[in-house]
Write a protein that holds these residues in place. Sequence first.
Motif, PDB file in Angstrom:
ATOM      1  N   ASP A  85       0.872  -1.173   0.000  1.00 20.43           N
ATOM      2  CA  ASP A  85       0.000   0.000   0.000  1.00 20.43           C
ATOM      3  C   ASP A  85       0.908   1.221   0.000  1.00 20.43           C
TER       4      ASP A  85
ATOM      5  N   ASP B  38       1.201   5.648  -0.240  1.00 18.72           N
ATOM      6  CA  ASP B  38       0.572   6.958  -0.128  1.00 18.72           C
ATOM      7  C   ASP B  38       1.562   8.014  -0.584  1.00 18.72           C
TER       8      ASP B  38
ATOM      9  N   GLU C 256       2.025  12.227  -1.020  1.00 16.86           N
ATOM     10  CA  GLU C 256       1.464  13.517  -0.638  1.00 16.86           C
ATOM     11  C   GLU C 256       1.903  14.589  -1.615  1.00 16.86           C
TER      12      GLU C 256
ATOM     13  N   GLN D 282      -3.283  13.712   0.058  1.00 15.26           N
ATOM     14  CA  GLN D 282      -2.646  12.401  -0.030  1.00 15.26           C
ATOM     15  C   GLN D 282      -3.409  11.513  -1.016  1.00 15.26           C
TER      16      GLN D 282
ATOM     17  N   ALA E 123      -3.703   7.522  -2.479  1.00 15.90           N
ATOM     18  CA  ALA E 123      -3.409   6.162  -2.034  1.00 15.90           C
ATOM     19  C   ALA E 123      -3.523   5.164  -3.179  1.00 15.90           C
TER      20      ALA E 123
END
Length: 262
Positions: A53, A55, A57, A67, A69
């Motif tokens: 996973d 993320d 920004e 952010q 994802a």
Amino acid sequence: MSQAATIRTAIGAVGTALLLTAISPACADDPAKILKSMADYLASQKSLSASFDSDIEIITPELQKIQFASSGQFKLSRPDKLRVRRTGGYADVELVYDGKTVSLYGNDAKSYMQAAAPDTVDKVIDTLQASSGAAMPGTDLLLSNAYEELVQTATEGKHIGHGVVDGVECEHLAFRTADTDWQIWIEIGASPVPRKYVITSKTLTGAPQYTLRIKDWKTDAFADPDTFVFKVPAGATKVTLDSAAMIEFDELPPGTPSGAKK
């Protein structure tokens, strides 16, 4: 990812010496020693797979932090096979490298790209990032020379202590370069795999971060002979492998300013 890799390459191996002189090599919690054990373990595995996973920004002109994802999976067979799938709000992409050809498919764009490829995964990663800027989160961790790549611009390294990521106890390390700070959480025990990886951009307002969590690590050989075979999806259009087409394969919406991407 390509941003930090370029910075590290520009400064060169001087950072390794600086890092090693900033810490005691005799200490059991020596961050360089812990990091090298991780890199050596990954490099020694002929087959690797995991899910992740990520993320990323960005900072808007109004100084708002946003952010984005994504999630995905990767499969690696050394020295010359790789498959990566990443799905996010703005891209659903897959990369397949079979030892001779690299193929990128965008499910949302309904298009794919293909090109003759170098003879190793390491060279493919370097080539893709240099020619297209493709977002390939954390692939520097998979390089056969990952330790050298990670520390060559580091000016400081610290062993912060222990942490728990997805229920797994980890060694928590923190490193600094001139332009980025980065942290890594490495599983404690016989399989020192990375569980979390955070890169912070110090040169951008708001210090945006790239965060990667990696789980479901496996070292089993792949039984399916088609694991690294790319099959053109029905209705897909072939496009040129260039920076304009790669917009469809990014983690961010078109026109979004980049953050702490590696």
